[in-house]
Design an enzyme around this catalytic site. Structure first.
Site, PDB file in Angstrom:
ATOM      1  N   TRP A 139      -0.504  -2.803   8.672  1.00  0.00           N
ATOM      2  CA  TRP A 139      -1.016  -2.560   7.326  1.00  0.00           C
ATOM      3  C   TRP A 139      -0.956  -1.057   7.078  1.00  0.00           C
ATOM      4  O   TRP A 139      -1.286  -0.258   7.956  1.00  0.00           O
ATOM      5  CB  TRP A 139      -2.444  -3.088   7.195  1.00  0.00           C
ATOM      6  CG  TRP A 139      -2.536  -4.554   7.503  1.00  0.00           C
ATOM      7  CD1 TRP A 139      -2.937  -5.135   8.663  1.00  0.00           C
ATOM      8  CD2 TRP A 139      -2.174  -5.628   6.618  1.00  0.00           C
ATOM      9  NE1 TRP A 139      -2.861  -6.500   8.567  1.00  0.00           N
ATOM     10  CE2 TRP A 139      -2.394  -6.835   7.325  1.00  0.00           C
ATOM     11  CE3 TRP A 139      -1.691  -5.686   5.309  1.00  0.00           C
ATOM     12  CZ2 TRP A 139      -2.153  -8.085   6.758  1.00  0.00           C
ATOM     13  CZ3 TRP A 139      -1.446  -6.928   4.744  1.00  0.00           C
ATOM     14  CH2 TRP A 139      -1.674  -8.109   5.466  1.00  0.00           C
ATOM     15  N   THR A 140      -0.574  -0.668   5.859  1.00  0.00           N
ATOM     16  CA  THR A 140      -0.175   0.726   5.654  1.00  0.00           C
ATOM     17  C   THR A 140      -1.092   1.521   4.728  1.00  0.00           C
ATOM     18  O   THR A 140      -0.656   2.497   4.114  1.00  0.00           O
ATOM     19  CB  THR A 140       1.268   0.784   5.110  1.00  0.00           C
ATOM     20  OG1 THR A 140       1.316   0.126   3.827  1.00  0.00           O
ATOM     21  CG2 THR A 140       2.237   0.122   6.063  1.00  0.00           C
ATOM     22  N   GLU A 141      -2.368   1.135   4.638  1.00  0.00           N
ATOM     23  CA  GLU A 141      -3.281   1.934   3.823  1.00  0.00           C
ATOM     24  C   GLU A 141      -3.244   3.404   4.223  1.00  0.00           C
ATOM     25  O   GLU A 141      -3.293   4.292   3.367  1.00  0.00           O
ATOM     26  CB  GLU A 141      -4.716   1.407   3.974  1.00  0.00           C
ATOM     27  CG  GLU A 141      -4.956   0.062   3.334  1.00  0.00           C
ATOM     28  CD  GLU A 141      -4.820  -1.079   4.321  1.00  0.00           C
ATOM     29  OE1 GLU A 141      -5.432  -2.123   4.114  1.00  0.00           O
ATOM     30  OE2 GLU A 141      -4.070  -0.924   5.304  1.00  0.00           O
TER      31      GLU A 141
ATOM     32  N   ASP B 286      -6.279 -14.894   1.919  1.00  0.00           N
ATOM     33  CA  ASP B 286      -7.403 -14.231   2.581  1.00  0.00           C
ATOM     34  C   ASP B 286      -8.250 -13.452   1.581  1.00  0.00           C
ATOM     35  O   ASP B 286      -7.789 -13.084   0.500  1.00  0.00           O
ATOM     36  CB  ASP B 286      -6.889 -13.275   3.661  1.00  0.00           C
ATOM     37  CG  ASP B 286      -6.028 -12.159   3.087  1.00  0.00           C
ATOM     38  OD1 ASP B 286      -5.151 -12.468   2.273  1.00  0.00           O
ATOM     39  OD2 ASP B 286      -6.239 -10.986   3.447  1.00  0.00           O
ATOM     40  N   GLU B 287      -9.472 -13.197   1.972  1.00  0.00           N
ATOM     41  CA  GLU B 287     -10.372 -12.263   1.283  1.00  0.00           C
ATOM     42  C   GLU B 287     -10.376 -12.453  -0.233  1.00  0.00           C
ATOM     43  O   GLU B 287     -10.056 -11.537  -0.986  1.00  0.00           O
ATOM     44  CB  GLU B 287     -10.003 -10.825   1.657  1.00  0.00           C
ATOM     45  CG  GLU B 287     -10.162 -10.561   3.145  1.00  0.00           C
ATOM     46  CD  GLU B 287      -9.782  -9.154   3.564  1.00  0.00           C
ATOM     47  OE1 GLU B 287     -10.388  -8.653   4.530  1.00  0.00           O
ATOM     48  OE2 GLU B 287      -8.884  -8.560   2.944  1.00  0.00           O
TER      49      GLU B 287
ATOM     50  N   TYR C  12      -3.137  -5.778  15.690  1.00  0.00           N
ATOM     51  CA  TYR C  12      -3.160  -4.906  14.511  1.00  0.00           C
ATOM     52  C   TYR C  12      -2.745  -3.493  14.899  1.00  0.00           C
ATOM     53  O   TYR C  12      -3.534  -2.713  15.436  1.00  0.00           O
ATOM     54  CB  TYR C  12      -4.545  -4.941  13.855  1.00  0.00           C
ATOM     55  CG  TYR C  12      -4.640  -6.034  12.813  1.00  0.00           C
ATOM     56  CD1 TYR C  12      -4.164  -7.327  13.086  1.00  0.00           C
ATOM     57  CD2 TYR C  12      -5.165  -5.802  11.552  1.00  0.00           C
ATOM     58  CE1 TYR C  12      -4.230  -8.336  12.144  1.00  0.00           C
ATOM     59  CE2 TYR C  12      -5.234  -6.817  10.589  1.00  0.00           C
ATOM     60  CZ  TYR C  12      -4.754  -8.079  10.906  1.00  0.00           C
ATOM     61  OH  TYR C  12      -4.804  -9.083   9.960  1.00  0.00           O
ATOM     62  N   PHE C  13      -1.501  -3.171  14.602  1.00  0.00           N
ATOM     63  CA  PHE C  13      -0.939  -1.898  15.024  1.00  0.00           C
ATOM     64  C   PHE C  13      -1.344  -0.749  14.101  1.00  0.00           C
ATOM     65  O   PHE C  13      -0.920   0.394  14.315  1.00  0.00           O
ATOM     66  CB  PHE C  13       0.582  -1.992  15.114  1.00  0.00           C
ATOM     67  CG  PHE C  13       1.081  -2.899  16.212  1.00  0.00           C
ATOM     68  CD1 PHE C  13       0.208  -3.530  17.090  1.00  0.00           C
ATOM     69  CD2 PHE C  13       2.438  -3.142  16.374  1.00  0.00           C
ATOM     70  CE1 PHE C  13       0.655  -4.365  18.097  1.00  0.00           C
ATOM     71  CE2 PHE C  13       2.902  -3.979  17.379  1.00  0.00           C
ATOM     72  CZ  PHE C  13       2.008  -4.596  18.241  1.00  0.00           C
TER      73      PHE C  13
ATOM     74  N   ASP D 281      -0.004  -6.941  -3.366  1.00  0.00           N
ATOM     75  CA  ASP D 281      -1.421  -6.764  -3.055  1.00  0.00           C
ATOM     76  C   ASP D 281      -2.096  -6.099  -4.251  1.00  0.00           C
ATOM     77  O   ASP D 281      -1.454  -5.861  -5.287  1.00  0.00           O
ATOM     78  CB  ASP D 281      -1.607  -5.935  -1.779  1.00  0.00           C
ATOM     79  CG  ASP D 281      -2.780  -6.444  -0.943  1.00  0.00           C
ATOM     80  OD1 ASP D 281      -3.924  -6.389  -1.446  1.00  0.00           O
ATOM     81  OD2 ASP D 281      -2.552  -6.911   0.189  1.00  0.00           O
TER      82      ASP D 281
ATOM     83  N   ARG E 281       0.842  -1.213   0.000  1.00  0.00           N
ATOM     84  CA  ARG E 281       0.000   0.000   0.000  1.00  0.00           C
ATOM     85  C   ARG E 281       0.866   1.247   0.000  1.00  0.00           C
ATOM     86  O   ARG E 281       0.627   2.193  -0.753  1.00  0.00           O
ATOM     87  CB  ARG E 281      -0.930  -0.023   1.218  1.00  0.00           C
ATOM     88  CG  ARG E 281      -2.181  -0.867   1.058  1.00  0.00           C
ATOM     89  CD  ARG E 281      -1.902  -2.304   0.629  1.00  0.00           C
ATOM     90  NE  ARG E 281      -3.102  -3.106   0.526  1.00  0.00           N
ATOM     91  CZ  ARG E 281      -3.569  -3.897   1.489  1.00  0.00           C
ATOM     92  NH1 ARG E 281      -2.901  -4.013   2.635  1.00  0.00           N
ATOM     93  NH2 ARG E 281      -4.668  -4.601   1.311  1.00  0.00           N
TER      94      ARG E 281
ATOM     95  N   HIS F 151      -6.444 -10.643  -3.557  1.00  0.00           N
ATOM     96  CA  HIS F 151      -5.522  -9.505  -3.429  1.00  0.00           C
ATOM     97  C   HIS F 151      -4.466  -9.556  -4.536  1.00  0.00           C
ATOM     98  O   HIS F 151      -3.269  -9.341  -4.282  1.00  0.00           O
ATOM     99  CB  HIS F 151      -4.876  -9.491  -2.046  1.00  0.00           C
ATOM    100  CG  HIS F 151      -5.812  -9.054  -0.958  1.00  0.00           C
ATOM    101  ND1 HIS F 151      -6.340  -7.787  -0.887  1.00  0.00           N
ATOM    102  CD2 HIS F 151      -6.348  -9.746   0.090  1.00  0.00           C
ATOM    103  CE1 HIS F 151      -7.148  -7.704   0.167  1.00  0.00           C
ATOM    104  NE2 HIS F 151      -7.170  -8.875   0.767  1.00  0.00           N
TER     105      HIS F 151
ATOM    106  N   TRP G 295      -5.963 -14.408  12.123  1.00  0.00           N
ATOM    107  CA  TRP G 295      -6.150 -12.959  12.254  1.00  0.00           C
ATOM    108  C   TRP G 295      -7.591 -12.560  12.554  1.00  0.00           C
ATOM    109  O   TRP G 295      -7.853 -11.495  13.081  1.00  0.00           O
ATOM    110  CB  TRP G 295      -5.677 -12.254  10.985  1.00  0.00           C
ATOM    111  CG  TRP G 295      -6.569 -12.415   9.779  1.00  0.00           C
ATOM    112  CD1 TRP G 295      -6.639 -13.486   8.959  1.00  0.00           C
ATOM    113  CD2 TRP G 295      -7.503 -11.463   9.266  1.00  0.00           C
ATOM    114  NE1 TRP G 295      -7.559 -13.273   7.954  1.00  0.00           N
ATOM    115  CE2 TRP G 295      -8.102 -12.033   8.118  1.00  0.00           C
ATOM    116  CE3 TRP G 295      -7.899 -10.179   9.654  1.00  0.00           C
ATOM    117  CZ2 TRP G 295      -9.079 -11.375   7.366  1.00  0.00           C
ATOM    118  CZ3 TRP G 295      -8.860  -9.522   8.896  1.00  0.00           C
ATOM    119  CH2 TRP G 295      -9.438 -10.114   7.762  1.00  0.00           C
TER     120      TRP G 295
END
Length: 753
Positions: A472-474, A330-331, A422-423, A195, A166, A268, A397
């Site tokens: 995660w860096t969105e 995932d997803e 989840y940081f 991703d 991201r 993803h 997760w």
């Protein structure tokens, strides 16, 4: 008389020195993560230019690291003698364990491997002044308290994750990140490289991954939930060359850190399909995603796709010598698979039941390929769906249910539930926190995480390898913001995975964190400091204020003014009998420390009355329990994980409030949280009654793009009871994050006027 004065002066100086030595011993042994055993002995050891270092050849890397740390951090140059000795000791059975003994004339480091010796060095490093970290220790000698430490980790897997798909970060910063992990005795770096929004690893056989998949046309501005969504119109991207990756991997190996690369599949994967549309089910060329979320374009299950992935993985295996390769899993929305002739043919030919079993086939096929290369797969807990691949390790997760299921099937598990790991979640309730995805994960909650689910037997719990923090860096645009979100929560996580529960103590940990801040400053790490914040709680005796630090004072007001050193000193619970705004702050003798605390209390008719729920809130999001729904305090507008929001996963909720006697009720207000990206949906309706389990009316709740959906019922009747039945939203629809799973319900204060 002069003689007596001299004796008295000598005694006094000796007393001061002893006090100072005791003080230094207390300060200098604030090690993170806390060791298994530490005892402080009399005296100090002095490191100066006559101090030497010798080591067994097996400990060359650790010894050279320590030598460089001393010499680069000060004016001291170490010699070749046995003042500091690294000794190989076969009696230490844990390969990561060590013994560190500091006496007045010698330092001994004993270990059975260089990895154990390296961790001994990290403890020894923390016994030295922080100025060694940035080369600003200017003295020619330094004293270290005499201590004996015997230490080993609780878990074999101790990790941190970083998403660079991201937002991407420099090689220099990745090395700095690895340095921090090593200092805290973590041994795994999970590098999320691909991703929907970008492909970050050079694959020479497929150059379009570098020219197309690595770049997006623009990036979402603000939060995903904002309406309308806005974009910056600026092309963004990049990738790490294979030479850069080899450099980083080699650097990590020197610090005894394994890098696990993540190459996402089958979901993803929109960036890769943008570069090579034939990998998808439609043949269409989607764009590299410019916003966050879950996308329908996933890898098709045809042979050409597996040929591509095997080629990619062959190059990845050359770069990363890790036992595990993370394949995501995932997803992955199944919508296009359902209409894809190739996927439907695969289901038929392989005798599969449905698209979920097709995903299991996909994962198992990749696993078989990687096993043939001597590697193993690890994936997010969705790889359980349709049947778990034979040798797969699960990264849990979505809570703990995936971990429990996998462990009961004798599969290894790494714990990383959103609730504690989840940081990218907010770490403070302050309104000035940088934009984050949502949620609320304060330092204390991370610290109290137990990676072993209580549902597992002792035998089953052996399959829990450890845990990791995820970033995660969105919403994380730069390296300083990465540091802000990670520190100090990584300090808590390091203690979760290294230290045994019996050695952990949160109050003591906070004291060590406060001391550790100086080391982080010397390392130029942009940590978040929330130690001087105030926590409030409404109890039966009034509103209580507390802080996790000691030796400071809380000043407060109840008239809306900002507190100062002339305001009320908090000593006991503040009586609450009406609507009240409390403002408070922590002060030392001279000034305010930390931010201003403000609490608005709405003293409505249900405060402190009796409330019952048909189900308990989920243990990951218990808020303040049932009583928290009628304590006069509303939750955050942007952070659903605070102590006022109660979370329920997939359950229908029934609430009964007993006011004690018939009471005039004018209105009932409450609200629900909306965050589809986190699987949180307001219910479609709320059922209301004035008697136990009797419905008088049904109120439809309109879909909202805001963070919350408000409900306001006009009653104007007398009743002793208020009954609310809240059906869960149901199964999340295809095309959304968490599709196929039950939704979460988060409810806030129920205000009775």
């Amino acid at each position: 008389m002069t003689f007596n004065k001299s004796i008295a002066l000598a005694v006094f100086i000796s007393f001061l020195f002893s006090c100072k030595e005791a003080e230094n011993a207390q300060i200098d042994t604030k090690i993170i993560p806390v060791p298994s055993h530490l005892s402080i002995n009399d005296g100090t050891f002095i490191i100066n230019n006559s101090t030497g270092i010798t080591y067994d050849s097996a400990f060359k890397d650790s010894a050279e690291f320590f030598k460089s740390f001393i010499e680069n951090g000060s004016n001291i140059q170490l010699q070749k003698n046995k003042s500091i000795e690294f000794i190989k000791d076969g009696s230490i059975k844990n390969s990561e364990g060590y013994e560190l003994k500091i006496s007045t004339d010698k330092i001994e480091i004993r270990a059975n491997s260089d990895q154990g010796a390296f961790y001994a060095v990290q403890s020894l490093r923390q016994l030295l002044p922080p100025e060694f970290e940035n080369g600003k220790f200017n003295n020619d000698s330094v004293q270290i308290s005499c201590v004996t430490i015997t230490d080993e980790p609780q878990f074999a897997y101790r990790g941190m994750h970083l998403d660079v798909a991201r937002h991407m970060f420099s090689v220099a910063f990745i090395k700095k990140y690895i340095d921090a992990l090593a200092m805290l005795k973590m041994n795994t770096f999970h590098w999320h490289l691909t991703d929907d929004q970008g492909w970050r690893v050079e694959i020479k056989k497929y150059p379009k991954l570098q020219t197309i998949a690595a770049f997006r046309d623009e990036t979402l501005i603000g939060h995903y939930s904002n309406s309308p969504q806005r974009f910056d119109g600026i092309r963004y991207g990049g990738y790490y060359t294979q030479e850069q990756i080899k450099e980083v991997v080699a650097y990590a190996q020197q610090k005894h850190i394994t890098i696990i690369p993540e190459i996402e599949m089958p979901g993803h994967s929109q960036a890769a399909i943008s570069a090579y549309p034939e990998l998808g089910c439609t043949g269409e060329q989607p764009i590299v995603a410019s916003k966050w979320g879950v996308f329908e374009h996933i890898y098709c299950s045809k042979d050409e796709t597996f040929d591509f992935l095997e080629d990619v993985l062959d190059e990845v295996l050359e770069l990363f010598p890790s036992k595990y390769i993370h394949i995501g899993g995932d997803e992955a929305p199944k919508k296009l698979w359902k209409s894809c002739p190739n996927c439907q043919k695969r289901i038929k030919n392989e005798g599969l039941k449905d698209e979920h079993e097709l995903q299991s086939y996909f994962v198992s096929r990749i696993e078989k390929f990687l096993n043939s290369k001597g590697r193993q797969i690890i994936g997010w807990d969705e790889i359980l769906e349709g049947g778990l691949a034979p040798n797969a390790t699960v990264m849990s997760w979505r809570g703990t249910s995936g971990a429990i299921e996998a462990a009961k099937q004798s599969h290894n598990v790494v714990m990383t539930p959103t609730s504690h790991c989840y940081f990218d979640y907010y770490q403070s309730e302050n309104s000035n926190e940088p934009l984050a995805i949502g949620g609320y994960l304060p330092l204390e909650k991370v610290y109290h995480f137990n990676p072993i689910p209580e549902e597992l037997s002792r035998k089953e719990s052996k399959y829990i390898l450890g845990a990791q923090g995820n970033l995660w860096t969105e919403y994380i645009l730069n390296e300083k913001q990465v540091e802000y979100m990670v520190f100090p929560r990584i300090l808590a996580m390091s203690e979760v995975v290294w230290s045994t529960p019996k050695h952990k103590n949160y109050k003591n940990f906070v004291n060590r964190v406060e001391h550790f801040h100086k080391r982080l400053e010397a390392l130029d790490i942009n940590y978040a400091n929330h130690l001087y914040e105030i926590e409030g709680n409404l109890t039966s005796v009034g509103y209580e204020l507390k802080t996790i630090t000691s030796n400071n004072t809380i000043y407060y007001t109840i008239d809306g003014t900002k507190p100062s050193l002339k305001s009320n000193v908090y000593t006991e619970a503040i009586p609450i009998t009406k609507n009240t705004i409390i403002k408070a702050a922590i002060f030392n003798d001279k000034q305010q420390l930390g931010s201003l605390f403000t609490q608005n209390i709405v003293y409505h008719k249900a405060v402190a009355k009796q409330i019952t729920l048909n189900v308990e809130p989920h243990k990951s999001y218990p808020g303040s329990g049932a009583a928290g729904l009628i304590n006069g305090i509303s939750g955050s507008d942007t952070r659903y994980g605070d102590k006022e929001w109660l979370g329920f996963w997939g359950e229908d909720l029934e609430i009964t409030i007993d006011l004690g006697e018939k009471t005039e009720i004018n209105s009932v207000e409450t609200r629900f949280y909306n965050s589809p990206g986190q699987w949180i949906y307001a219910p479609k309706e709320i059922q209301f009654g004035l008697k136990k389990q009797k419905i008088d009316s049904i109120i439809k709740i309109q879909t909202s793009t805001k963070n919350t959906s408000e409900v306001n019922l006009t009653i104007n009747k007398k009743s002793r009871y208020i009954y609310l039945k809240i059906p869960n939203y149901g199964i999340i629809q295809e095309g959304n994050q968490g599709a196929g799973n039950k939704a979460w319900t988060f409810i806030d204060e129920i205000i009775i006027k």
